[in-house]
Design a protein around this motif. Structure first.
Motif, PDB file in Angstrom:
ATOM      1  N   ARG A 211      23.097   7.409 -54.061  1.00 11.20           N
ATOM      2  CA  ARG A 211      22.139   7.229 -55.160  1.00 11.20           C
ATOM      3  C   ARG A 211      20.868   8.058 -54.980  1.00 11.20           C
ATOM      4  O   ARG A 211      20.218   8.410 -55.964  1.00 11.20           O
ATOM      5  N   VAL A 212      20.493   8.327 -53.717  1.00 10.46           N
ATOM      6  CA  VAL A 212      19.243   9.044 -53.453  1.00 10.46           C
ATOM      7  C   VAL A 212      19.493  10.189 -52.484  1.00 10.46           C
ATOM      8  O   VAL A 212      20.520  10.235 -51.802  1.00 10.46           O
ATOM      9  N   LEU A 213      18.537  11.082 -52.429  1.00 11.66           N
ATOM     10  CA  LEU A 213      18.567  12.198 -51.480  1.00 11.66           C
ATOM     11  C   LEU A 213      17.635  11.858 -50.329  1.00 11.66           C
ATOM     12  O   LEU A 213      16.456  11.579 -50.544  1.00 11.66           O
ATOM     13  N   PHE A 214      18.139  11.884 -49.110  1.00 12.35           N
ATOM     14  CA  PHE A 214      17.335  11.551 -47.941  1.00 12.35           C
ATOM     15  C   PHE A 214      16.830  12.808 -47.240  1.00 12.35           C
ATOM     16  O   PHE A 214      17.521  13.823 -47.182  1.00 12.35           O
ATOM     17  N   SER A 215      15.638  12.686 -46.671  1.00  8.32           N
ATOM     18  CA  SER A 215      15.156  13.691 -45.729  1.00  8.32           C
ATOM     19  C   SER A 215      15.913  13.540 -44.429  1.00  8.32           C
ATOM     20  O   SER A 215      16.733  12.617 -44.257  1.00  8.32           O
ATOM     21  N   GLU A 216      15.650  14.421 -43.483  1.00  9.56           N
ATOM     22  CA  GLU A 216      16.126  14.204 -42.126  1.00  9.56           C
ATOM     23  C   GLU A 216      15.487  12.916 -41.590  1.00  9.56           C
ATOM     24  O   GLU A 216      14.346  12.587 -41.950  1.00  9.56           O
ATOM     25  N   PRO A 217      16.188  12.147 -40.758  1.00  3.70           N
ATOM     26  CA  PRO A 217      15.598  10.904 -40.246  1.00  3.70           C
ATOM     27  C   PRO A 217      14.347  11.183 -39.417  1.00  3.70           C
ATOM     28  O   PRO A 217      14.300  12.157 -38.665  1.00  3.70           O
ATOM     29  N   TYR A 218      13.333  10.337 -39.583  1.00  3.96           N
ATOM     30  CA  TYR A 218      12.090  10.548 -38.846  1.00  3.96           C
ATOM     31  C   TYR A 218      11.791   9.431 -37.848  1.00  3.96           C
ATOM     32  O   TYR A 218      10.850   9.538 -37.068  1.00  3.96           O
TER      33      TYR A 218
ATOM     34  N   LYS B 239      10.517  20.656 -48.581  1.00  2.00           N
ATOM     35  CA  LYS B 239       9.109  20.660 -48.191  1.00  2.00           C
ATOM     36  C   LYS B 239       8.811  19.517 -47.220  1.00  2.00           C
ATOM     37  O   LYS B 239       8.113  19.701 -46.214  1.00  2.00           O
ATOM     38  N   ILE B 240       9.337  18.339 -47.518  1.00  4.18           N
ATOM     39  CA  ILE B 240       9.082  17.179 -46.664  1.00  4.18           C
ATOM     40  C   ILE B 240       9.727  17.357 -45.295  1.00  4.18           C
ATOM     41  O   ILE B 240       9.119  17.057 -44.264  1.00  4.18           O
ATOM     42  N   ASN B 241      10.959  17.872 -45.254  1.00  2.31           N
ATOM     43  CA  ASN B 241      11.605  18.119 -43.961  1.00  2.31           C
ATOM     44  C   ASN B 241      10.795  19.103 -43.117  1.00  2.31           C
ATOM     45  O   ASN B 241      10.612  18.896 -41.913  1.00  2.31           O
ATOM     46  N   ALA B 242      10.306  20.160 -43.743  1.00  4.94           N
ATOM     47  CA  ALA B 242       9.520  21.162 -43.011  1.00  4.94           C
ATOM     48  C   ALA B 242       8.214  20.572 -42.505  1.00  4.94           C
ATOM     49  O   ALA B 242       7.793  20.831 -41.363  1.00  4.94           O
ATOM     50  N   ALA B 243       7.559  19.757 -43.340  1.00  4.25           N
ATOM     51  CA  ALA B 243       6.286  19.161 -42.938  1.00  4.25           C
ATOM     52  C   ALA B 243       6.470  18.178 -41.778  1.00  4.25           C
ATOM     53  O   ALA B 243       5.697  18.183 -40.818  1.00  4.25           O
ATOM     54  N   LEU B 244       7.497  17.329 -41.865  1.00  2.04           N
ATOM     55  CA  LEU B 244       7.734  16.355 -40.794  1.00  2.04           C
ATOM     56  C   LEU B 244       8.101  17.058 -39.485  1.00  2.04           C
ATOM     57  O   LEU B 244       7.673  16.643 -38.402  1.00  2.04           O
ATOM     58  N   GLU B 245       8.881  18.124 -39.568  1.00  2.00           N
ATOM     59  CA  GLU B 245       9.230  18.882 -38.368  1.00  2.00           C
ATOM     60  C   GLU B 245       7.985  19.491 -37.744  1.00  2.00           C
ATOM     61  O   GLU B 245       7.828  19.480 -36.513  1.00  2.00           O
ATOM     62  N   LYS B 246       7.091  20.002 -38.568  1.00  2.00           N
ATOM     63  CA  LYS B 246       5.838  20.572 -38.063  1.00  2.00           C
ATOM     64  C   LYS B 246       5.005  19.498 -37.363  1.00  2.00           C
ATOM     65  O   LYS B 246       4.437  19.734 -36.284  1.00  2.00           O
ATOM     66  N   LEU B 247       4.934  18.305 -37.947  1.00  3.79           N
ATOM     67  CA  LEU B 247       4.153  17.220 -37.347  1.00  3.79           C
ATOM     68  C   LEU B 247       4.751  16.767 -36.013  1.00  3.79           C
ATOM     69  O   LEU B 247       4.016  16.373 -35.100  1.00  3.79           O
ATOM     70  N   LYS B 248       6.065  16.833 -35.902  1.00  2.00           N
ATOM     71  CA  LYS B 248       6.699  16.488 -34.625  1.00  2.00           C
ATOM     72  C   LYS B 248       6.400  17.547 -33.566  1.00  2.00           C
ATOM     73  O   LYS B 248       6.165  17.230 -32.398  1.00  2.00           O
ATOM     74  N   ASN B 249       6.392  18.793 -33.981  1.00  2.00           N
ATOM     75  CA  ASN B 249       6.213  19.888 -33.024  1.00  2.00           C
ATOM     76  C   ASN B 249       4.763  20.066 -32.575  1.00  2.00           C
ATOM     77  O   ASN B 249       4.516  20.527 -31.453  1.00  2.00           O
ATOM     78  N   ASP B 250       3.805  19.742 -33.439  1.00  2.00           N
ATOM     79  CA  ASP B 250       2.405  19.987 -33.069  1.00  2.00           C
ATOM     80  C   ASP B 250       1.710  18.784 -32.438  1.00  2.00           C
ATOM     81  O   ASP B 250       0.515  18.820 -32.159  1.00  2.00           O
ATOM     82  N   GLY B 251       2.462  17.694 -32.222  1.00  2.00           N
ATOM     83  CA  GLY B 251       1.911  16.531 -31.545  1.00  2.00           C
ATOM     84  C   GLY B 251       1.312  15.476 -32.461  1.00  2.00           C
ATOM     85  O   GLY B 251       0.962  14.384 -31.995  1.00  2.00           O
ATOM     86  N   THR B 252       1.218  15.765 -33.756  1.00  2.00           N
ATOM     87  CA  THR B 252       0.636  14.799 -34.685  1.00  2.00           C
ATOM     88  C   THR B 252       1.487  13.538 -34.779  1.00  2.00           C
ATOM     89  O   THR B 252       0.971  12.410 -34.766  1.00  2.00           O
ATOM     90  N   TYR B 253       2.796  13.711 -34.857  1.00  2.00           N
ATOM     91  CA  TYR B 253       3.703  12.562 -34.933  1.00  2.00           C
ATOM     92  C   TYR B 253       3.519  11.652 -33.723  1.00  2.00           C
ATOM     93  O   TYR B 253       3.382  10.434 -33.856  1.00  2.00           O
ATOM     94  N   ASP B 254       3.508  12.245 -32.524  1.00  2.00           N
ATOM     95  CA  ASP B 254       3.369  11.444 -31.307  1.00  2.00           C
ATOM     96  C   ASP B 254       2.039  10.702 -31.272  1.00  2.00           C
ATOM     97  O   ASP B 254       1.965   9.550 -30.826  1.00  2.00           O
ATOM     98  N   ARG B 255       0.975  11.352 -31.740  1.00  3.72           N
ATOM     99  CA  ARG B 255      -0.343  10.704 -31.745  1.00  3.72           C
ATOM    100  C   ARG B 255      -0.319   9.465 -32.637  1.00  3.72           C
ATOM    101  O   ARG B 255      -0.819   8.407 -32.245  1.00  3.72           O
ATOM    102  N   ILE B 256       0.286   9.582 -33.809  1.00  3.27           N
ATOM    103  CA  ILE B 256       0.366   8.432 -34.712  1.00  3.27           C
ATOM    104  C   ILE B 256       1.306   7.374 -34.138  1.00  3.27           C
ATOM    105  O   ILE B 256       1.000   6.170 -34.156  1.00  3.27           O
ATOM    106  N   MET B 257       2.453   7.788 -33.632  1.00  4.06           N
ATOM    107  CA  MET B 257       3.417   6.852 -33.056  1.00  4.06           C
ATOM    108  C   MET B 257       2.803   6.045 -31.921  1.00  4.06           C
ATOM    109  O   MET B 257       2.964   4.813 -31.847  1.00  4.06           O
TER     110      MET B 257
END
Length: 251
Positions: free
Chosen positions: A101-108, A223-241
């Motif tokens: 029914r929906v289109l998913f991004s890569e799992p985050y 766009k969302i997949n690229a943005a989330l991948e960038k946040l994982k690679n630059d440390g932003t994701y880990d900081r929030i997590m």
């Protein structure tokens, strides 16, 4: 980069949505509140949580003006398909049924489901004889709901809730014997209360959590997949997590 509105008042945003389908300078993102620690309101009424902060960082990366919409869980996919918002970023597990029914991004992220009960209740979710007749709470329409229905539907009495908060209140009020919820939700909303415990073993469900979008919006998904991948690679994701969890939930 964000504005908070209620889902029922999205009529004006619907008109704007069709005009910006290609550029995605404006994105409406839906959350089911409360679902602590992923999305909830502070005592001052501010929307926050792991997914909210991740969405804010994602929108900053996309250079998009994001509107945050509060939507009850059982209306999430219908609301998305009706163009009330453009994306769901509210702990929606990727399943084959939803992917039709929906289109998913890569799992985050991916966290297991877990069982919680009062300390004075003898509950063993691995023993079906012990579970017979028990009253189990789940949030309606979740992968936890599907798991309990499929594996214990003829053994336990299942009570389904619109919000996790209502479910926890019934557990505390002794109207439930156990609940099956996302482990972080149980950790922060149940184990922080005196007299409660985790029972059994955590259960990994689904393929992780993804951002859900309409099937036609492949450009937004890219766009969302690229943005989330960038946040994982630059440390932003880990900081929030690390602000919300003492363990790694990253996919």
């Amino acid at each position: 980069m964000k504005k908070l509105i209620v889902a029922a008042s999205c009529a004006l945003a619907l008109v704007a949505g069709t005009a910006q389908a290609k550029e995605w300078n404006e994105i409406r993102i839906a959350f089911d509140v409360p679902y602590e620690p992923f999305e909830y309101k502070t005592p001052e009424g501010e929307l926050t949580g792991f997914e909210v902060e991740l969405a804010e960082a994602m929108c900053e990366e996309l250079k998009a003006e994001c509107t945050f919409v509060i939507q009850a869980w059982d209306g999430m996919i219908p609301g998305l398909l009706a163009r009330k918002f453009d994306a769901i970023m509210s702990s929606m597990s990727i399943t084959p049924e939803r992917a039709e029914r929906v289109l998913f991004s890569e799992p985050y992220y991916n966290t297991p489901g877990a069982w919680f009960a009062r300390e004075d209740v003898n509950v063993d979710p691995t023993d079906m004889n012990a579970m017979k007749g028990k009253i189990v709470g789940v949030q309606r329409g979740t992968t936890m709901d599907a798991y309990v229905t499929e594996n214990m539907g003829d053994i336990v009495e299942i009570k389904r809730y619109t919000t996790a908060d209502d479910m926890v209140l019934d557990l505390e009020g002794e109207r439930l014997d156990a609940v099956f919820v996302d482990y972080p939700v149980g950790e922060q909303t149940i184990l922080t209360r005196e007299g409660f415990q985790q029972v059994g073993e955590p259960v990994k469900l689904g393929q992780g959590v993804g951002v859900a979008m309409r099937p036609r919006d492949e450009d937004l998904a890219e766009k969302i997949n690229a943005a989330l991948e960038k946040l994982k690679n630059d440390g932003t994701y880990d900081r929030i997590m690390n602000k919300y969890f003492s363990y790694d939930i990253k996919m």
